[in-house]
Design a protein around this motif. Structure first.
Motif, PDB file in Angstrom:
ATOM      1  N   PHE A  26       0.831  -1.201   0.000  1.00  0.00           N
ATOM      2  CA  PHE A  26       0.000   0.000   0.000  1.00  0.00           C
ATOM      3  C   PHE A  26       0.874   1.265   0.000  1.00  0.00           C
ATOM      4  CE2 PHE A  26      -2.354   3.301   2.376  1.00  0.00           C
ATOM      5  CZ  PHE A  26      -3.434   3.460   1.524  1.00  0.00           C
ATOM      6  N   CYS A  27       1.920   1.270   0.815  1.00  0.00           N
ATOM      7  CA  CYS A  27       2.818   2.436   0.876  1.00  0.00           C
ATOM      8  C   CYS A  27       3.541   2.646  -0.452  1.00  0.00           C
ATOM      9  CB  CYS A  27       3.826   2.265   2.012  1.00  0.00           C
ATOM     10  SG  CYS A  27       3.097   2.352   3.672  1.00  0.00           S
ATOM     11  N   ILE A  28       3.965   1.552  -1.078  1.00  0.00           N
ATOM     12  CA  ILE A  28       4.647   1.658  -2.369  1.00  0.00           C
ATOM     13  C   ILE A  28       3.707   2.236  -3.421  1.00  0.00           C
ATOM     14  CG2 ILE A  28       5.745   0.387  -4.239  1.00  0.00           C
ATOM     15  CD1 ILE A  28       7.476   0.616  -1.762  1.00  0.00           C
ATOM     16  N   ILE A  29       2.469   1.749  -3.450  1.00  0.00           N
ATOM     17  CA  ILE A  29       1.497   2.216  -4.446  1.00  0.00           C
ATOM     18  C   ILE A  29       1.194   3.702  -4.251  1.00  0.00           C
ATOM     19  CG2 ILE A  29      -0.892   1.990  -5.223  1.00  0.00           C
ATOM     20  CD1 ILE A  29      -0.649  -1.013  -4.601  1.00  0.00           C
ATOM     21  N   ILE A  30       0.967   4.106  -3.004  1.00  0.00           N
ATOM     22  CA  ILE A  30       0.688   5.519  -2.733  1.00  0.00           C
ATOM     23  C   ILE A  30       1.883   6.378  -3.127  1.00  0.00           C
ATOM     24  CG2 ILE A  30       0.237   7.211  -0.918  1.00  0.00           C
ATOM     25  CD1 ILE A  30      -2.155   5.517  -1.669  1.00  0.00           C
ATOM     26  N   GLY A  31       3.094   5.898  -2.843  1.00  0.00           N
ATOM     27  CA  GLY A  31       4.293   6.649  -3.219  1.00  0.00           C
ATOM     28  C   GLY A  31       4.408   6.841  -4.722  1.00  0.00           C
ATOM     29  N   VAL A  32       4.144   5.783  -5.476  1.00  0.00           N
ATOM     30  CA  VAL A  32       4.196   5.877  -6.942  1.00  0.00           C
ATOM     31  C   VAL A  32       3.158   6.873  -7.447  1.00  0.00           C
ATOM     32  CG1 VAL A  32       3.783   4.610  -9.082  1.00  0.00           C
ATOM     33  CG2 VAL A  32       5.156   3.576  -7.271  1.00  0.00           C
ATOM     34  N   PHE A  33       1.960   6.811  -6.889  1.00  0.00           N
ATOM     35  CA  PHE A  33       0.902   7.732  -7.303  1.00  0.00           C
ATOM     36  C   PHE A  33       1.317   9.182  -7.065  1.00  0.00           C
ATOM     37  CE2 PHE A  33      -2.743  10.379  -6.125  1.00  0.00           C
ATOM     38  CZ  PHE A  33      -3.521  10.285  -7.262  1.00  0.00           C
ATOM     39  N   VAL A  34       1.887   9.466  -5.903  1.00  0.00           N
ATOM     40  CA  VAL A  34       2.305  10.835  -5.583  1.00  0.00           C
ATOM     41  C   VAL A  34       3.417  11.297  -6.532  1.00  0.00           C
ATOM     42  CG1 VAL A  34       3.449  12.264  -3.836  1.00  0.00           C
ATOM     43  CG2 VAL A  34       1.585  10.741  -3.174  1.00  0.00           C
ATOM     44  N   ALA A  35       4.366  10.405  -6.805  1.00  0.00           N
ATOM     45  CA  ALA A  35       5.477  10.766  -7.697  1.00  0.00           C
ATOM     46  C   ALA A  35       4.977  11.110  -9.091  1.00  0.00           C
ATOM     47  CB  ALA A  35       6.484   9.623  -7.761  1.00  0.00           C
ATOM     48  N   VAL A  36       4.060  10.294  -9.621  1.00  0.00           N
ATOM     49  CA  VAL A  36       3.539  10.542 -10.968  1.00  0.00           C
ATOM     50  C   VAL A  36       2.682  11.806 -10.984  1.00  0.00           C
ATOM     51  CG1 VAL A  36       2.034   9.630 -12.778  1.00  0.00           C
ATOM     52  CG2 VAL A  36       3.648   8.116 -11.622  1.00  0.00           C
ATOM     53  N   TRP A  37       1.846  11.979  -9.967  1.00  0.00           N
ATOM     54  CA  TRP A  37       0.979  13.160  -9.915  1.00  0.00           C
ATOM     55  C   TRP A  37       1.797  14.448  -9.823  1.00  0.00           C
ATOM     56  CZ3 TRP A  37       0.630  16.443  -5.552  1.00  0.00           C
ATOM     57  CH2 TRP A  37      -0.308  17.479  -5.687  1.00  0.00           C
ATOM     58  N   ILE A 133       9.973  11.623  -6.723  1.00  0.00           N
ATOM     59  CA  ILE A 133      10.581  10.356  -6.306  1.00  0.00           C
ATOM     60  C   ILE A 133      10.970  10.420  -4.834  1.00  0.00           C
ATOM     61  CG2 ILE A 133      12.566   8.842  -6.631  1.00  0.00           C
ATOM     62  CD1 ILE A 133      12.550   9.561  -9.568  1.00  0.00           C
ATOM     63  N   ALA A 134      11.511  11.562  -4.405  1.00  0.00           N
ATOM     64  CA  ALA A 134      11.874  11.719  -2.994  1.00  0.00           C
ATOM     65  C   ALA A 134      10.635  11.628  -2.101  1.00  0.00           C
ATOM     66  CB  ALA A 134      12.590  13.050  -2.783  1.00  0.00           C
ATOM     67  N   ALA A 138       9.768   8.786   0.812  1.00  0.00           N
ATOM     68  CA  ALA A 138       9.347   9.143   2.162  1.00  0.00           C
ATOM     69  C   ALA A 138       8.103   8.357   2.566  1.00  0.00           C
ATOM     70  CB  ALA A 138       9.085  10.641   2.253  1.00  0.00           C
ATOM     71  N   ILE A 139       7.195   8.158   1.618  1.00  0.00           N
ATOM     72  CA  ILE A 139       5.968   7.400   1.898  1.00  0.00           C
ATOM     73  C   ILE A 139       6.256   5.904   1.929  1.00  0.00           C
ATOM     74  CG2 ILE A 139       3.661   6.861   1.031  1.00  0.00           C
ATOM     75  CD1 ILE A 139       3.647   9.669  -0.244  1.00  0.00           C
ATOM     76  N   GLY A 140       7.046   5.449   0.978  1.00  0.00           N
ATOM     77  CA  GLY A 140       7.328   4.021   0.881  1.00  0.00           C
ATOM     78  C   GLY A 140       8.045   3.461   2.083  1.00  0.00           C
ATOM     79  N   TRP A 186      14.264  12.408   6.087  1.00  0.00           N
ATOM     80  CA  TRP A 186      15.367  12.882   5.246  1.00  0.00           C
ATOM     81  C   TRP A 186      14.900  13.062   3.799  1.00  0.00           C
ATOM     82  CZ3 TRP A 186      20.196  14.626   6.300  1.00  0.00           C
ATOM     83  CH2 TRP A 186      21.053  14.797   5.211  1.00  0.00           C
ATOM     84  N   CYS A 187      14.118  12.124   3.304  1.00  0.00           N
ATOM     85  CA  CYS A 187      13.621  12.218   1.928  1.00  0.00           C
ATOM     86  C   CYS A 187      12.688  13.413   1.755  1.00  0.00           C
ATOM     87  CB  CYS A 187      12.898  10.937   1.538  1.00  0.00           C
ATOM     88  SG  CYS A 187      14.001   9.526   1.272  1.00  0.00           S
ATOM     89  N   LEU A 188      11.888  13.710   2.769  1.00  0.00           N
ATOM     90  CA  LEU A 188      11.057  14.912   2.698  1.00  0.00           C
ATOM     91  C   LEU A 188      11.931  16.155   2.593  1.00  0.00           C
ATOM     92  CD1 LEU A 188       8.246  14.245   5.349  1.00  0.00           C
ATOM     93  CD2 LEU A 188       7.996  14.330   2.866  1.00  0.00           C
ATOM     94  N   GLY A 189      12.994  16.198   3.392  1.00  0.00           N
ATOM     95  CA  GLY A 189      13.913  17.330   3.316  1.00  0.00           C
ATOM     96  C   GLY A 189      14.593  17.434   1.968  1.00  0.00           C
ATOM     97  N   VAL A 190      14.971  16.285   1.391  1.00  0.00           N
ATOM     98  CA  VAL A 190      15.599  16.273   0.062  1.00  0.00           C
ATOM     99  C   VAL A 190      14.638  16.820  -0.987  1.00  0.00           C
ATOM    100  CG1 VAL A 190      16.457  14.777  -1.777  1.00  0.00           C
ATOM    101  CG2 VAL A 190      17.209  14.408   0.574  1.00  0.00           C
ATOM    102  N   ALA A 191      13.387  16.408  -0.919  1.00  0.00           N
ATOM    103  CA  ALA A 191      12.397  16.890  -1.885  1.00  0.00           C
ATOM    104  C   ALA A 191      12.250  18.402  -1.809  1.00  0.00           C
ATOM    105  CB  ALA A 191      11.048  16.219  -1.633  1.00  0.00           C
ATOM    106  N   LEU A 192      12.160  18.945  -0.597  1.00  0.00           N
ATOM    107  CA  LEU A 192      12.024  20.393  -0.432  1.00  0.00           C
ATOM    108  C   LEU A 192      13.279  21.120  -0.898  1.00  0.00           C
ATOM    109  CD1 LEU A 192      10.239  20.493   3.043  1.00  0.00           C
ATOM    110  CD2 LEU A 192       9.213  20.733   0.773  1.00  0.00           C
TER     111      LEU A 192
END
Length: 351
Positions: A26-37, A133-134, A138-140, A186-192
């Motif tokens: 579920f976490c992987i799927i949500i992460g992919v959706f957010v990255a594509v969106w 992707i970052a 973070a979600i995954g 850390w990934c959230l910080g990288v994205a920002l």
């Protein structure tokens, strides 16, 4: 007695009636959706077409999942191919085990194939997708929380993660460093950071993606030191530490060389978004203008105009320019015709 800690789920599966919903998947799927969106929004802002990121993701995501699983199985082969282990478990991706290094590498191959089919530069696509992707990572990482895996050393800090005993891995019940949480933050910080740097310095030609990779590997290096799960070591460092070092140096080298060779940002990221048949007159051209002329580019600061072709000059004689006092068709101009008639009348009176 620990007064504060982060509890772990008792099970990694949530039963929705007859359908088992696995927390990791579920976490992987949500992460992919957010990255594509989010990547799609950035792509359109760069001048691309709506839906392009999702279309390319149809290639990139399956390649990435296969690459991530292959990296995990190859680097932790003893979990599946040692005596007493079942090699079929290597295909049970829902139980955890995706290496980000393999996922990015093979995912890039899938994206390159799809980009090549559309005539899109892969670095521009990677730049648009980098912060997404970052966010996805973070979600995954919360999938590891559902599976009670990849935690760090034992600790009693208030944000410690409570882990149940597991005889299969010789894990003792207790509280441990929540490395999944550290990496998620850390990934959230990288994205920002990547979003800010992209806006501040107008990065392009793959440098946004390179910055994401470099920043992520720095965090991954120190987080690896806290993990206590079994891993191969080379010269006293975990294999993922060495991978982080190599990837970091490659990302920095690419960033520097790209800035020297291709400063600034791409003007056009998707040719199909700025080139097409003309649907009407452009810049004053009439309906007889060439219908196949390119449209004016409406994005990335590119401007294209179509000029109305000049009409050929006519002359009184073939191949000769009109004489003084003659129109283009060889007849005298109106004012000069009247003067000629008056001169002829005066001459006849004198005779």
């Amino acid at each position: 007695m620990d007064l504060a800690y982060i509890p772990s789920p008792s099970s990694g599966v949530i039963d929705l009636g007859p359908i088992p919903l696995r927390g990791y998947a579920f976490c992987i799927i949500i992460g992919v959706f957010v990255a594509v969106w989010y990547g799609g929004r950035r792509w359109v802002a760069r001048g691309g077409q709506v839906g392009t990121v999702a279309d390319i993701a149809v290639w990139a995501v399956p390649f990435g999942l296969i690459g991530g699983r292959l990296y995990h199985v190859i680097t932790d082969y003893q979990l599946y191919f040692s005596d007493g282990e079942n090699w079929v478990d290597a295909f049970k991706i829902w139980q955890g085990g995706l290496g980000i290094w393999g996922a990015i590498a093979l995912g890039a191959v899938g994206a390159w194939i799809a980009c090549r089919r559309r005539g899109i530069p892969l670095p521009a696509y990677a730049d648009a997708l980098a912060p997404g992707i970052a966010f996805a990572q973070a979600i995954g990482r919360w999938g590891n929380w559902f599976n009670q895996e990849l935690f760090g050393k034992a600790t009693d800090v208030p944000w410690a993660l409570k882990i149940d005993a597991d005889p299969g891995t010789a894990t003792l019940a207790g509280t441990y460093h929540p490395t999944f949480l550290y990496e998620s933050l850390w990934c959230l910080g990288v994205a920002l950071l990547v979003i800010w740097a992209d806006r501040r310095f107008n990065l392009g030609h793959g440098r946004v993606f390179a910055l994401y990779v470099a920043a992520y590997t720095v965090g991954r290096f120190w987080i690896e030191y806290l993990r206590v799960d079994e891993a191969h070591e080379v010269l006293g460092l975990r294999l993922n530490n060495w991978t982080a070092i190599v990837v970091f140096l490659a990302a920095v080298a690419y960033f520097v060389l790209s800035a020297r060779r291709n400063p600034g940002r791409e003007l056009v990221v998707e040719p199909a978004a700025v080139v097409g048949p003309v649907e009407g007159p452009i810049d004053g051209a009439d309906d007889g203008a060439d219908d196949d002329a390119p449209k004016a580019a409406q994005s990335a600061g590119s401007v294209s105009t179509v000029k109305k072709p000049r009409e050929p000059q006519k002359s009184g004689r073939d191949g000769e320019a009109p004489r003084d006092g003659e129109a283009h068709d060889g007849t005298p101009r109106d004012g000069e015709a009247e003067a000629g008639e008056a001169a002829g009348a005066e001459a006849s009176n004198k005779t």
